[in-house]
Design an enzyme around this catalytic site. Structure first.
Site, PDB file in Angstrom:
ATOM      1  N   SER A   3      -1.785  -0.948   3.258  1.00 30.82           N
ATOM      2  CA  SER A   3      -0.710  -1.574   4.036  1.00 30.82           C
ATOM      3  C   SER A   3      -1.332  -2.180   5.284  1.00 30.82           C
ATOM      4  CB  SER A   3       0.346  -0.511   4.354  1.00 30.82           C
ATOM      5  OG  SER A   3       1.359  -1.040   5.144  1.00 30.82           O
TER       6      SER A   3
ATOM      7  N   HIS B  33       1.265  -3.749   0.716  1.00 32.46           N
ATOM      8  CA  HIS B  33       2.564  -4.036   1.334  1.00 32.46           C
ATOM      9  C   HIS B  33       2.516  -5.439   1.924  1.00 32.46           C
ATOM     10  CE1 HIS B  33       3.519   0.511   1.919  1.00 32.46           C
ATOM     11  NE2 HIS B  33       3.546   0.129   0.658  1.00 32.46           N
TER      12      HIS B  33
ATOM     13  N   ASP C  80       3.337   5.772   1.717  1.00 35.97           N
ATOM     14  CA  ASP C  80       3.339   5.255   0.353  1.00 35.97           C
ATOM     15  C   ASP C  80       1.931   5.363  -0.244  1.00 35.97           C
ATOM     16  OD1 ASP C  80       4.384   4.091  -1.930  1.00 35.97           O
ATOM     17  OD2 ASP C  80       4.047   2.041  -1.224  1.00 35.97           O
TER      18      ASP C  80
END
Lengths: 273, 193
Positions: B16, B43, B136
């Site tokens: 991310s 992401h 995540d």
């Protein structure tokens, strides 16, 4: 997750579901089918396959199953570029006396509501009839009543801004203590059909089919079957929109003309008249 | 125990905040004949559909594509999860995409990609989690470890934001904790399939 479903479990359950619900559940993609069943098992606190099979004997559960199995989380004006592209089709729509739009799997209201707002802003709402198929009565009831269940208001507003709409998104909704509703004059053209579009009668003389991101859930062979029905419903020159990351199945990838490769809109041969 | 002679089938990489520059570095130094598919779940902004794959391709030694639903996965190609879709790996070595609900505030969600890859490739998978600002990917790494795949976590000391790597470290003891340069070296020494 209450239960870990393996390949054999899924195969067995797809056959049981097909038999009990009268629809072909064997054609779903493996991981999709697994996720949706796991979701339902969690939702109804189902710990064993046998418990699920017992529930399937209860007729009332069938509707709850249909309601929850479908992917109902989307957003309004998802892929604003697609909705902007629709505006370029408005002149062709304006020449027609009647414009039939079909959502073969209207799994949640957002796509339908986005279209109705588009039609209102493009001054074609009075000419439009919008057919929506789904296996869940409740889901269709929500669409008819204009109920916006997922209140991703900021996201919806941001998509609407990118769609370059003529107003403010919230102007099309009324909000009270029971929920958020699309204004009734916008939902007037909606006609709901409570069965799978692959079974029973389907609407004909369709100008535009909006079938975005539904084929993601099926295997390749079944996607072709879906497109067989959709293609037959179209008038000459009629169009179908699929998801921007879906491929048009064979033979329709050669049989139809791609009008917009980025937004995945395809046209049947002939002229709209 | 990490075995360098293991016959792997795929590499999955999740990241991310700050991961774009690390992925760019990896792809710019990966050997051009790298024998496996590299599956990226990063992401990204949901309303920005293009640009990322083009940027990665500028530096990458291997072609980077955003797969379409049901595309087959082939070696020596980099696949980037498309914006606003979850990306899953199926048993038949193909992708399936989905518009289902966001997970860990993300779509694509790394957990989804990693978990499905773990089931599809089992012990023949390498999972790498990079810098990032939420948790995540941690559960996905646990699934990969559970199927005896190889797990690599970027050394948190080298991360721009270490939430993602530390979340994974709380759930598993990875096979390796590596700096970006060490990740590149590890990938480049993998044998041909």
């Amino acid at each position: 997750m209450a239960i870990n479903l393996g390949i054999n479990d899924l195969k067995e359950l797809s056959e049981v579901l097909s038999e009990k619900l009268g629809l072909d559940f064997t054609q779903y993609g493996y991981s999709f089918f697994k996720r949706r069943l796991s979701y339902i098992f969690d939702l109804f606190n189902i710990k064993k396959k046998s418990q699920f099979q017992e529930l399937l004997k209860v007729k009332e559960f069938h509707q709850q199953f249909f309601y929850n199995f479908a992917v109902n989380n989307t957003e309004m004006f998802r892929d604003p570029g697609f909705w902007r592209f629709l505006k370029t089709l408005t002149p062709a729509f304006q020449t027609k006396n009647e414009i039939n739009i079909w959502f073969p799997e209207a799994s949640s209201g957002e796509e339908v509501f986005s279209f109705l707002i588009y039609a209102k802003e493009q001054n074609i709402l009075e000419k439009v009839k919008v057919f929506c198929n789904h296996t869940s009565h409740e889901k269709l009831n929500e669409i008819e009543k204009g109920i916006l269940k997922n209140k991703n208001l900021e996201l919806n507003k941001s998509n609407y801004k990118r769609f370059e709409g003529k107003s403010q998104l919230e102007n099309y909704f009324s909000i009270d203590n029971t929920g958020v509703y699309l204004k009734p004059e916008l939902t007037a053209p909606v006609e709901t059909i409570t069965h799978s579009f692959l079974q029973g009668d389907t609407p004909k003389n369709i100008t535009l089919v909006i079938y975005r991101n539904a084929m993601l859930n099926y295997n390749k062979k079944y996607c072709t079957k879906c497109m067989d029905v959709i293609y037959d419903s179209l008038v000459p020159g009629g169009m179908v929109a699929i998801g921007i990351k879906e491929s048009m199945p064979f033979p329709y990838n050669t049989k139809m003309t791609c009008m917009n490769q980025k937004e995945m809109v395809f046209k049947k041969d002939g002229f709209l008249n | 125990m990490l075995r360098n002679d293991k016959r792997y089938k795929a590499v999955v990489i999740g990241g991310s905040a700050g991961s774009f520059s690390i992925v760019t570095r990896i792809l710019s130094k990966i050997r051009p004949d790298f024998p496996l598919p590299i599956i990226l779940c990063l992401h990204r902004l949901k309303h920005v559909r293009s640009g990322l794959v083009e940027s990665l391709n500028l530096k990458s030694n291997i072609e980077v594509v955003e797969p379409f639903d049901k595309d087959r996965i082939v070696p020596n190609k980099v696949y980037l999860a498309p914006s606003n879709y979850h990306m899953f790996i199926e048993f038949d070595n193909s992708f399936s995409l989905s518009t289902e609900i966001v997970l860990n505030h993300s779509r694509p969600a790394i957990d989804h990609t990693f978990s499905s890859a773990a089931y599809a490739y089992r012990d023949k998978l390498i999972g790498i989690i990079l810098t990032g600002a939420n948790k995540d990917g941690a559960k996905g790494m646990k699934e990969i470890a559970g199927k005896k795949g190889t797990t690599i976590i970027q050394d948190p000391a080298t991360c721009e934001v270490d939430t993602m790597t530390k979340s994974a470290l709380r759930l598993i003891t990875p096979d390796k904790v590596l700096s970006p340069e060490e990740i590149i070296d590890f990938l480049n020494q993998l044998p041909n399939v």
